[in-house]
Motif scaffolding. Structure first.
Motif, PDB file in Angstrom:
ATOM      1  N   TYR A   9      43.018  50.455  -0.809  1.00  0.00           N
ATOM      2  CA  TYR A   9      43.351  51.575   0.083  1.00  0.00           C
ATOM      3  C   TYR A   9      44.405  51.156   1.098  1.00  0.00           C
ATOM      4  O   TYR A   9      45.388  51.860   1.311  1.00  0.00           O
ATOM      5  CB  TYR A   9      42.088  52.058   0.787  1.00  0.00           C
ATOM      6  CG  TYR A   9      42.314  53.219   1.727  1.00  0.00           C
ATOM      7  CD1 TYR A   9      42.316  54.519   1.253  1.00  0.00           C
ATOM      8  CD2 TYR A   9      42.533  53.016   3.089  1.00  0.00           C
ATOM      9  CE1 TYR A   9      42.526  55.591   2.106  1.00  0.00           C
ATOM     10  CE2 TYR A   9      42.743  54.074   3.944  1.00  0.00           C
ATOM     11  CZ  TYR A   9      42.736  55.364   3.455  1.00  0.00           C
ATOM     12  OH  TYR A   9      42.945  56.420   4.304  1.00  0.00           O
ATOM     13  N   LEU A  10      44.209  50.007   1.711  1.00  0.00           N
ATOM     14  CA  LEU A  10      45.170  49.550   2.716  1.00  0.00           C
ATOM     15  C   LEU A  10      46.510  49.184   2.096  1.00  0.00           C
ATOM     16  O   LEU A  10      47.552  49.404   2.714  1.00  0.00           O
ATOM     17  CB  LEU A  10      44.607  48.362   3.496  1.00  0.00           C
ATOM     18  CG  LEU A  10      43.491  48.718   4.460  1.00  0.00           C
ATOM     19  CD1 LEU A  10      42.967  47.459   5.135  1.00  0.00           C
ATOM     20  CD2 LEU A  10      43.957  49.709   5.503  1.00  0.00           C
ATOM     21  N   ARG A  11      46.493  48.640   0.896  1.00  0.00           N
ATOM     22  CA  ARG A  11      47.757  48.301   0.235  1.00  0.00           C
ATOM     23  C   ARG A  11      48.568  49.552  -0.083  1.00  0.00           C
ATOM     24  O   ARG A  11      49.790  49.524  -0.034  1.00  0.00           O
ATOM     25  CB  ARG A  11      47.489  47.523  -1.049  1.00  0.00           C
ATOM     26  CG  ARG A  11      47.129  46.085  -0.799  1.00  0.00           C
ATOM     27  CD  ARG A  11      46.834  45.367  -2.079  1.00  0.00           C
ATOM     28  NE  ARG A  11      46.576  43.951  -1.819  1.00  0.00           N
ATOM     29  CZ  ARG A  11      45.947  43.159  -2.660  1.00  0.00           C
ATOM     30  NH1 ARG A  11      45.523  43.621  -3.812  1.00  0.00           N
ATOM     31  NH2 ARG A  11      45.751  41.894  -2.344  1.00  0.00           N
ATOM     32  N   GLY A  14      47.614  52.007   3.990  1.00  0.00           N
ATOM     33  CA  GLY A  14      47.788  51.166   5.169  1.00  0.00           C
ATOM     34  C   GLY A  14      47.253  51.725   6.471  1.00  0.00           C
ATOM     35  O   GLY A  14      47.780  51.414   7.518  1.00  0.00           O
ATOM     36  N   ASP A  15      46.206  52.528   6.420  1.00  0.00           N
ATOM     37  CA  ASP A  15      45.660  53.119   7.632  1.00  0.00           C
ATOM     38  C   ASP A  15      44.236  52.615   7.860  1.00  0.00           C
ATOM     39  O   ASP A  15      43.283  53.095   7.249  1.00  0.00           O
ATOM     40  CB  ASP A  15      45.674  54.641   7.505  1.00  0.00           C
ATOM     41  CG  ASP A  15      45.226  55.356   8.761  1.00  0.00           C
ATOM     42  OD1 ASP A  15      44.864  54.691   9.738  1.00  0.00           O
ATOM     43  OD2 ASP A  15      45.236  56.591   8.743  1.00  0.00           O
ATOM     44  N   LEU A  16      44.095  51.637   8.730  1.00  0.00           N
ATOM     45  CA  LEU A  16      42.811  50.988   8.977  1.00  0.00           C
ATOM     46  C   LEU A  16      41.795  51.930   9.617  1.00  0.00           C
ATOM     47  O   LEU A  16      40.615  51.899   9.292  1.00  0.00           O
ATOM     48  CB  LEU A  16      43.013  49.749   9.853  1.00  0.00           C
ATOM     49  CG  LEU A  16      41.823  48.824  10.011  1.00  0.00           C
ATOM     50  CD1 LEU A  16      41.363  48.288   8.673  1.00  0.00           C
ATOM     51  CD2 LEU A  16      42.166  47.689  10.951  1.00  0.00           C
ATOM     52  N   LEU A  19      40.377  54.207   6.991  1.00  0.00           N
ATOM     53  CA  LEU A  19      39.479  53.417   6.152  1.00  0.00           C
ATOM     54  C   LEU A  19      38.129  53.241   6.848  1.00  0.00           C
ATOM     55  O   LEU A  19      37.084  53.344   6.209  1.00  0.00           O
ATOM     56  CB  LEU A  19      40.096  52.058   5.834  1.00  0.00           C
ATOM     57  CG  LEU A  19      39.230  51.110   5.010  1.00  0.00           C
ATOM     58  CD1 LEU A  19      38.938  51.703   3.634  1.00  0.00           C
ATOM     59  CD2 LEU A  19      39.899  49.748   4.888  1.00  0.00           C
ATOM     60  N   LYS A  32      36.985  45.357   9.258  1.00  0.00           N
ATOM     61  CA  LYS A  32      37.867  44.199   9.083  1.00  0.00           C
ATOM     62  C   LYS A  32      37.244  43.143   8.188  1.00  0.00           C
ATOM     63  O   LYS A  32      37.949  42.390   7.532  1.00  0.00           O
ATOM     64  CB  LYS A  32      38.226  43.590  10.435  1.00  0.00           C
ATOM     65  CG  LYS A  32      39.183  44.432  11.234  1.00  0.00           C
ATOM     66  CD  LYS A  32      39.494  43.745  12.551  1.00  0.00           C
ATOM     67  CE  LYS A  32      40.388  44.576  13.430  1.00  0.00           C
ATOM     68  NZ  LYS A  32      40.675  43.894  14.697  1.00  0.00           N
ATOM     69  N   VAL A  35      38.352  43.358   4.544  1.00  0.00           N
ATOM     70  CA  VAL A  35      39.772  43.228   4.228  1.00  0.00           C
ATOM     71  C   VAL A  35      40.220  41.787   4.458  1.00  0.00           C
ATOM     72  O   VAL A  35      40.078  41.238   5.531  1.00  0.00           O
ATOM     73  CB  VAL A  35      40.607  44.179   5.115  1.00  0.00           C
ATOM     74  CG1 VAL A  35      42.074  44.059   4.773  1.00  0.00           C
ATOM     75  CG2 VAL A  35      40.127  45.602   4.939  1.00  0.00           C
ATOM     76  N   TYR A  37      43.676  40.218   3.948  1.00  0.00           N
ATOM     77  CA  TYR A  37      45.088  40.314   3.593  1.00  0.00           C
ATOM     78  C   TYR A  37      45.630  38.949   3.205  1.00  0.00           C
ATOM     79  O   TYR A  37      45.330  37.948   3.829  1.00  0.00           O
ATOM     80  CB  TYR A  37      45.896  40.816   4.784  1.00  0.00           C
ATOM     81  CG  TYR A  37      46.129  42.300   4.828  1.00  0.00           C
ATOM     82  CD1 TYR A  37      45.553  43.158   3.930  1.00  0.00           C
ATOM     83  CD2 TYR A  37      46.956  42.843   5.793  1.00  0.00           C
ATOM     84  CE1 TYR A  37      45.776  44.511   3.985  1.00  0.00           C
ATOM     85  CE2 TYR A  37      47.182  44.202   5.864  1.00  0.00           C
ATOM     86  CZ  TYR A  37      46.590  45.027   4.954  1.00  0.00           C
ATOM     87  OH  TYR A  37      46.831  46.359   5.010  1.00  0.00           O
ATOM     88  N   SER A  45      53.900  44.779   3.972  1.00  0.00           N
ATOM     89  CA  SER A  45      53.665  45.727   5.047  1.00  0.00           C
ATOM     90  C   SER A  45      54.826  45.728   6.046  1.00  0.00           C
ATOM     91  O   SER A  45      55.260  46.783   6.501  1.00  0.00           O
ATOM     92  CB  SER A  45      52.362  45.385   5.767  1.00  0.00           C
ATOM     93  OG  SER A  45      52.119  46.274   6.815  1.00  0.00           O
TER      94      SER A  45
END
Length: 51
Positions: A9-11, A14-16, A19, A32, A35, A37, A45
């Motif tokens: 989802y973040l890839r 990109g909205d933490l 999420l 966190k 995730v 990264y 990013s």
């Protein structure tokens, strides 16, 4: 499964904060944990955020 979804989802989006809501967490610190990264993710990013 939740870890894979969170990272994917973040890839893509990109909205933490979104999420966090999707996963039902009340504390961002919990989100966190899901995730991890990689250096490549961070570089991509940064490239997306520059015009």
């Amino acid at each position: 499964m939740r870890h894979a979804f969170a990272l994917s989802y973040l890839r893509k989006i990109g909205d933490l904060l979104s999420l966090q809501r999707i996963m039902g967490h009340t504390d961002l610190a919990i989100t966190k944990r899901y995730v991890a990264y990689t250096l490549g993710d961070i570089k991509n990013s940064m490239l997306r955020s520059h015009w």
